[in-house]
Design a protein around this motif. Structure first.
Motif, PDB file in Angstrom:
ATOM      1  N   GLU A  57       0.755  -1.109  -0.600  1.00 29.12           N
ATOM      2  CA  GLU A  57       0.313   0.411   0.349  1.00 29.12           C
ATOM      3  C   GLU A  57       1.117   0.858  -0.360  1.00 29.12           C
ATOM      4  O   GLU A  57       1.656   1.172   1.021  1.00 29.12           O
ATOM      5  N   LEU A  58       0.427   2.023  -1.160  1.00 31.69           N
ATOM      6  CA  LEU A  58       1.713   2.983  -1.803  1.00 31.69           C
ATOM      7  C   LEU A  58       0.778   4.354  -1.615  1.00 31.69           C
ATOM      8  O   LEU A  58       0.057   4.159  -1.836  1.00 31.69           O
ATOM      9  N   ALA A  59       1.514   5.081  -1.610  1.00 33.44           N
ATOM     10  CA  ALA A  59       0.930   6.394  -1.414  1.00 33.44           C
ATOM     11  C   ALA A  59       1.363   7.630  -3.352  1.00 33.44           C
ATOM     12  O   ALA A  59       2.202   6.126  -3.819  1.00 33.44           O
ATOM     13  N   HIS A 245      -5.659  -1.210  -6.979  1.00 28.81           N
ATOM     14  CA  HIS A 245      -6.975  -0.317  -6.784  1.00 28.81           C
ATOM     15  C   HIS A 245      -6.438   0.831  -5.818  1.00 28.81           C
ATOM     16  O   HIS A 245      -5.058   0.672  -5.141  1.00 28.81           O
ATOM     17  N   LEU A 246      -7.249   1.657  -5.625  1.00 30.86           N
ATOM     18  CA  LEU A 246      -7.672   2.746  -4.983  1.00 30.86           C
ATOM     19  C   LEU A 246      -8.075   3.223  -3.707  1.00 30.86           C
ATOM     20  O   LEU A 246      -9.409   2.321  -3.538  1.00 30.86           O
ATOM     21  N   LYS A 247      -7.358   3.813  -2.332  1.00 33.54           N
ATOM     22  CA  LYS A 247      -8.273   4.146  -1.564  1.00 33.54           C
ATOM     23  C   LYS A 247      -8.144   5.595  -1.788  1.00 33.54           C
ATOM     24  O   LYS A 247      -6.957   6.162  -1.860  1.00 33.54           O
ATOM     25  N   LEU A 248      -9.473   6.558  -2.214  1.00 32.53           N
ATOM     26  CA  LEU A 248      -9.109   7.895  -1.874  1.00 32.53           C
ATOM     27  C   LEU A 248      -8.945   8.798  -0.793  1.00 32.53           C
ATOM     28  O   LEU A 248      -8.576   8.085   0.992  1.00 32.53           O
ATOM     29  N   GLU A 249      -8.657  10.417  -0.767  1.00 33.47           N
ATOM     30  CA  GLU A 249      -8.193  10.821  -0.231  1.00 33.47           C
ATOM     31  C   GLU A 249      -9.909  10.466   1.168  1.00 33.47           C
ATOM     32  O   GLU A 249      -9.171  11.060   2.792  1.00 33.47           O
ATOM     33  N   ASP A 250     -10.594  10.670   1.297  1.00 36.52           N
ATOM     34  CA  ASP A 250     -11.678  10.547   1.989  1.00 36.52           C
ATOM     35  C   ASP A 250     -11.712   8.901   2.959  1.00 36.52           C
ATOM     36  O   ASP A 250     -12.549   8.916   3.477  1.00 36.52           O
ATOM     37  N   GLY A 251     -10.971   8.689   2.401  1.00 38.19           N
ATOM     38  CA  GLY A 251     -10.989   6.730   3.444  1.00 38.19           C
ATOM     39  C   GLY A 251     -11.594   5.941   2.444  1.00 38.19           C
ATOM     40  O   GLY A 251     -11.869   4.599   2.255  1.00 38.19           O
ATOM     41  N   ARG A 294      -4.369   6.300  -2.227  1.00 40.41           N
ATOM     42  CA  ARG A 294      -3.244   4.981  -2.200  1.00 40.41           C
ATOM     43  C   ARG A 294      -3.862   4.159  -3.049  1.00 40.41           C
ATOM     44  O   ARG A 294      -5.135   4.120  -2.824  1.00 40.41           O
ATOM     45  N   ALA A 295      -2.435   3.423  -3.182  1.00 41.35           N
ATOM     46  CA  ALA A 295      -2.267   2.666  -4.295  1.00 41.35           C
ATOM     47  C   ALA A 295      -2.564   1.022  -3.625  1.00 41.35           C
ATOM     48  O   ALA A 295      -1.503   0.892  -2.379  1.00 41.35           O
ATOM     49  N   VAL A 296      -3.178   0.375  -3.278  1.00 41.26           N
ATOM     50  CA  VAL A 296      -3.017  -1.304  -3.032  1.00 41.26           C
ATOM     51  C   VAL A 296      -2.879  -2.289  -4.437  1.00 41.26           C
ATOM     52  O   VAL A 296      -4.025  -2.122  -5.036  1.00 41.26           O
ATOM     53  N   PHE A 297      -1.132  -3.170  -4.496  1.00 37.82           N
ATOM     54  CA  PHE A 297      -1.716  -4.214  -5.066  1.00 37.82           C
ATOM     55  C   PHE A 297      -0.735  -5.173  -4.897  1.00 37.82           C
ATOM     56  O   PHE A 297       0.420  -4.505  -3.893  1.00 37.82           O
ATOM     57  N   ALA A 298      -0.445  -6.184  -5.693  1.00 37.26           N
ATOM     58  CA  ALA A 298       0.154  -6.846  -5.359  1.00 37.26           C
ATOM     59  C   ALA A 298       1.934  -6.798  -5.503  1.00 37.26           C
ATOM     60  O   ALA A 298       0.828  -7.466  -7.439  1.00 37.26           O
ATOM     61  N   GLN A 299       2.654  -7.644  -6.186  1.00 38.76           N
ATOM     62  CA  GLN A 299       3.846  -7.598  -6.260  1.00 38.76           C
ATOM     63  C   GLN A 299       4.856  -8.344  -6.991  1.00 38.76           C
ATOM     64  O   GLN A 299       5.091  -8.309  -7.819  1.00 38.76           O
ATOM     65  N   ALA A 300       4.804  -9.611  -5.904  1.00 39.20           N
ATOM     66  CA  ALA A 300       4.633 -10.808  -6.308  1.00 39.20           C
ATOM     67  C   ALA A 300       3.446 -12.228  -5.308  1.00 39.20           C
ATOM     68  O   ALA A 300       2.729 -11.603  -4.247  1.00 39.20           O
ATOM     69  N   ILE A 301       3.863 -12.963  -5.186  1.00 32.41           N
ATOM     70  CA  ILE A 301       3.770 -14.124  -4.736  1.00 32.41           C
ATOM     71  C   ILE A 301       4.623 -14.756  -3.788  1.00 32.41           C
ATOM     72  O   ILE A 301       5.218 -15.536  -4.459  1.00 32.41           O
TER      73      ILE A 301
END
Length: 399
Positions: A57-59, A245-251, A294-301
């Protein structure tokens, strides 16, 4: 008197002993969390190694997919503004109309020059054609014919020059209509009707931004990137191409998923981060340029990991993660494990467990290490004797 009291005392003692014996029997036969002989009953789950996504989860910030600054290509006075500020415009749509009077006159003059050049060329070509047989009969000198042929070629070239000038004049006339270079959302106009604009001026007339799709620039630290590459090189994890997937500023969560397009090969010296660019569909215009997300994603397994329910993991005074497993002879055994992160309701355990281990998840507050337990699957409902009084319910006034 004393002889009558002795039998009565004996009867009372026997009754009390019988009552005590009945309570002891109820305690042994009850299922209120204890098995036979006082052995605690616990629920367990069997764990097996599985593949777990390494989720980050990165900005990040949103960036337009394309940006175009509208500039004039000819000089003149703005006659009309043909768009609404903030609206959606399409490529080729006329945005401004520059006064075309001078450019229309230049085009008309160029057309007249072409007509004059064609007339001269026709006369020179006719003269050259007339001199050719006369020169063969030596009725005129060869030099005269040569001069006439050269004049014909010069006038033909002049026609082409005037046609090029006419084409340039027509292009400049078309440039008085300032079109939209790309489709997108246009901002406010920097000029008004009556303003004088010049070709190649520094300030744009307006700016168009293409927002569907839209980019999100994600910042990842170089330490995280190096750790991921090291794990990939060692074979501990497998590369993954998952949705972002994205999380916006309001959560709140953005409803549409995106994909990673590429990663920069240059590290920002000011922040020590690498930029990852993701693309997202934005049909409703929810994402605007410059938004913090905030971006949520999988980079590896990660392979060979165990998913353990969070209630089964505890920490010792040193901060080490421990679990209780059902060991040999149905004894509770404490194991130290490595659990560095969570995924939903589970801890991701990478060290300390073996396939098929029975992890105690229920009744942990009644169990100590190396204590015998009565283990049942965690989904088994607890049996409670309805005739057994609640704890503390049997104490009170004695009749």
């Amino acid at each position: 008197m004393n002889k009558g009291a002795a039998p009565l005392s004996l009867l009372i003692a026997v009754a009390l002993l019988a009552g005590c014996g009945g309570n002891s029997s109820d305690t042994k036969g009850g299922r209120g969390g204890r098995g036979e002989g006082g052995t605690p009953e616990v629920g367990y789950v069997v764990v097996q190694p599985t593949q777990v996504a390494l989720t980050s989860e990165l900005a990040g910030r949103t960036v337009p997919h394309a940006v175009s600054e509208v500039r004039p290509q000819v000089s003149g006075v703005i006659q009309k503004r043909l768009f609404t500020e903030g609206s959606y415009v399409r490529a080729g749509q006329t945005l401004y109309q520059i006064d075309p009077s001078l450019y229309r006159a230049s085009a008309a003059q160029a057309e007249a020059n072409v007509a004059a050049a064609k007339a001269n060329a026709e006369a020179a070509r006719t003269l050259a054609n007339r001199y050719k047989p006369l020169a063969q009969m030596q009725a005129v000198s060869q030099q005269e014919y040569t001069n006439a042929a050269a004049q014909a070629r010069q006038t033909a070239a002049a026609v082409e020059q005037q046609q090029a000038a006419l084409q340039t004049a027509k292009i400049n006339l078309n440039f008085t209509r300032v079109p939209a270079p790309i489709s997108g959302r246009i901002g406010r106009s920097a000029v008004t009707v009556g303003a004088l604009v010049t070709a190649n001026q520094a300030d744009p007339l307006a700016t168009i931004q293409q927002l569907d799709p839209i980019y999100v620039d994600i910042q990842q630290s170089t330490s995280q990137l190096l750790a991921l590459r090291r794990s990939l090189a060692q074979g501990d994890v497998l590369p993954a191409k998952a949705a972002v997937h994205l999380k916006l500023e309001d959560g709140s969560d953005y409803e549409l998923a995106g994909t990673i397009e590429f990663a920069e090969v240059v590290v920002d010296p000011n922040t020590g981060t690498v930029t990852l660019r993701a693309s997202f569909p934005n049909p409703k215009g929810v994402l605007l340029p410059g938004m913090f997300v905030r971006a949520v994603f999988a980079q590896a397994i990660q392979t060979g990991a165990f998913l353990v329910p969070q209630q089964a993991v505890s920490r010792d005074p040193q901060g080490n993660a421990t679990v209780m497993v059902v060991g040999p002879n149905s004894h509770a055994v404490a194991k130290t494990v490595k659990a560095d992160r969570t995924q939903g309701p589970y801890w991701v355990v990478t060290e300390g467990l073996r396939p098929g281990d029975k992890i105690i998840t229920q009744g942990l507050n009644k169990v100590r290490a190396n204590q015998p337990v009565r283990a049942v699957p965690a989904t088994t409902p607890q049996k409670i004797d309805p005739n057994r009084p609640m704890q503390g319910g049997g104490r009170g006034r004695r009749g």
